[in-house]
Design a protein around this motif. Sequence first.
Motif, PDB file in Angstrom:
ATOM      1  N   TYR A 197       0.835  -1.198   0.000  1.00  0.00           N
ATOM      2  CA  TYR A 197       0.000   0.000   0.000  1.00  0.00           C
ATOM      3  C   TYR A 197       0.873   1.252   0.000  1.00  0.00           C
ATOM      4  O   TYR A 197       1.937   1.280   0.614  1.00  0.00           O
ATOM      5  CB  TYR A 197      -0.858   0.053   1.267  1.00  0.00           C
ATOM      6  N   THR A 240      -2.967   4.068  -3.168  1.00  0.00           N
ATOM      7  CA  THR A 240      -3.133   2.929  -4.058  1.00  0.00           C
ATOM      8  C   THR A 240      -2.611   1.672  -3.372  1.00  0.00           C
ATOM      9  O   THR A 240      -1.894   1.759  -2.371  1.00  0.00           O
ATOM     10  CB  THR A 240      -2.388   3.146  -5.384  1.00  0.00           C
ATOM     11  N   GLN A 276      -2.218  -3.791  -9.656  1.00  0.00           N
ATOM     12  CA  GLN A 276      -2.678  -2.602  -8.939  1.00  0.00           C
ATOM     13  C   GLN A 276      -4.204  -2.672  -8.880  1.00  0.00           C
ATOM     14  O   GLN A 276      -4.888  -2.527  -9.893  1.00  0.00           O
ATOM     15  CB  GLN A 276      -2.218  -1.341  -9.671  1.00  0.00           C
ATOM     16  N   GLU A 297      -6.499  -0.954  -6.697  1.00  0.00           N
ATOM     17  CA  GLU A 297      -7.326   0.202  -6.369  1.00  0.00           C
ATOM     18  C   GLU A 297      -6.475   1.454  -6.364  1.00  0.00           C
ATOM     19  O   GLU A 297      -5.331   1.435  -5.922  1.00  0.00           O
ATOM     20  CB  GLU A 297      -8.003   0.027  -5.002  1.00  0.00           C
ATOM     21  N   LYS A 298      -7.052   2.534  -6.881  1.00  0.00           N
ATOM     22  CA  LYS A 298      -6.382   3.834  -6.853  1.00  0.00           C
ATOM     23  C   LYS A 298      -7.339   4.871  -6.297  1.00  0.00           C
ATOM     24  O   LYS A 298      -8.499   4.943  -6.694  1.00  0.00           O
ATOM     25  CB  LYS A 298      -5.954   4.239  -8.275  1.00  0.00           C
ATOM     26  N   SER A 299      -6.849   5.683  -5.395  1.00  0.00           N
ATOM     27  CA  SER A 299      -7.653   6.760  -4.835  1.00  0.00           C
ATOM     28  C   SER A 299      -7.782   7.897  -5.838  1.00  0.00           C
ATOM     29  O   SER A 299      -6.931   8.083  -6.713  1.00  0.00           O
ATOM     30  CB  SER A 299      -6.976   7.265  -3.566  1.00  0.00           C
ATOM     31  N   LEU A 337      -4.902  10.202  -6.384  1.00  0.00           N
ATOM     32  CA  LEU A 337      -3.805   9.842  -7.271  1.00  0.00           C
ATOM     33  C   LEU A 337      -4.076  10.436  -8.648  1.00  0.00           C
ATOM     34  O   LEU A 337      -4.690   9.789  -9.503  1.00  0.00           O
ATOM     35  CB  LEU A 337      -3.687   8.317  -7.336  1.00  0.00           C
ATOM     36  N   LYS A 360      -7.826  -1.408   2.418  1.00  0.00           N
ATOM     37  CA  LYS A 360      -7.147  -0.138   2.699  1.00  0.00           C
ATOM     38  C   LYS A 360      -7.602   0.383   4.051  1.00  0.00           C
ATOM     39  O   LYS A 360      -8.704   0.102   4.519  1.00  0.00           O
ATOM     40  CB  LYS A 360      -7.446   0.896   1.614  1.00  0.00           C
TER      41      LYS A 360
END
Lengths: 114, 118
Positions: free
Chosen positions: A33, A47, A54, A56-58, A61, B105
């Motif tokens: 992470y 991310t 990969q 997940e991306k916020s 980003l 997360k």
Amino acid sequence: DTGVSQNPRHKITKRGQNVTFRCDPISEHNRLYWYRQTLGQGPEFLTYFQNEAQLEKSRLLSDRFSAERPKGSFSTLEIQRTEQGDSAMYLCASSLVSGVNEQFFGPGTRLTVL
Amino acid sequence: AQKVTQAQTEISVVEKEDVTLDCVYETRDTTYYLFWYKQPPSGELVFLIRRNSFDEQNEISGRYSWNFQKSTSSFNFTITASQVVDSAVYFCALSDDIHYNQGGKLIFGQGTELSVKP
């Protein structure tokens, strides 16, 4: 030392330059992470990878940020055309995929954009 | 949306006092995990505890104890007989359940800076 390591620990750059950070996770951890922490705030998710994927991306980003984990081991986070607002501590964490998500954090890379 | 609120920005106590750090969370998930991390002046986040949403039993570890109350969506952290070495920023965090290709997360609160004076 078998913990999470990050390099460099500090980076000072001029606005508009590109920077790249590296994270080496705990060897058997398949999740990695990236978080960003600004002064006085909690870390914010950027991310994460499961092995080399990969997942997940916020929305934090932006397209100036890119992260890779080419062989499912170490990861790099690149920021292109840095802006002063990118100044922050960039934290890397790793964990196993299990029913629990205990993440182990590295010491961070402190970025200062002048 | 998931959210963690730590309303106490700073707390200052004198050594040997007990102190409680508050954490309130929001989530729509039925299965989730709560965490506390410590960030000393050196900067590296240190894991303290993990609790899943099905386990409301309180936990004690030495001078540390945690009170999880699902009814009030709170996960408070108490340090008994505080010491100068406890001075740090403490973060509460929330994570959703991990499925193979999603989840995991951490959503952090803003942190509480604890100062323990001799």
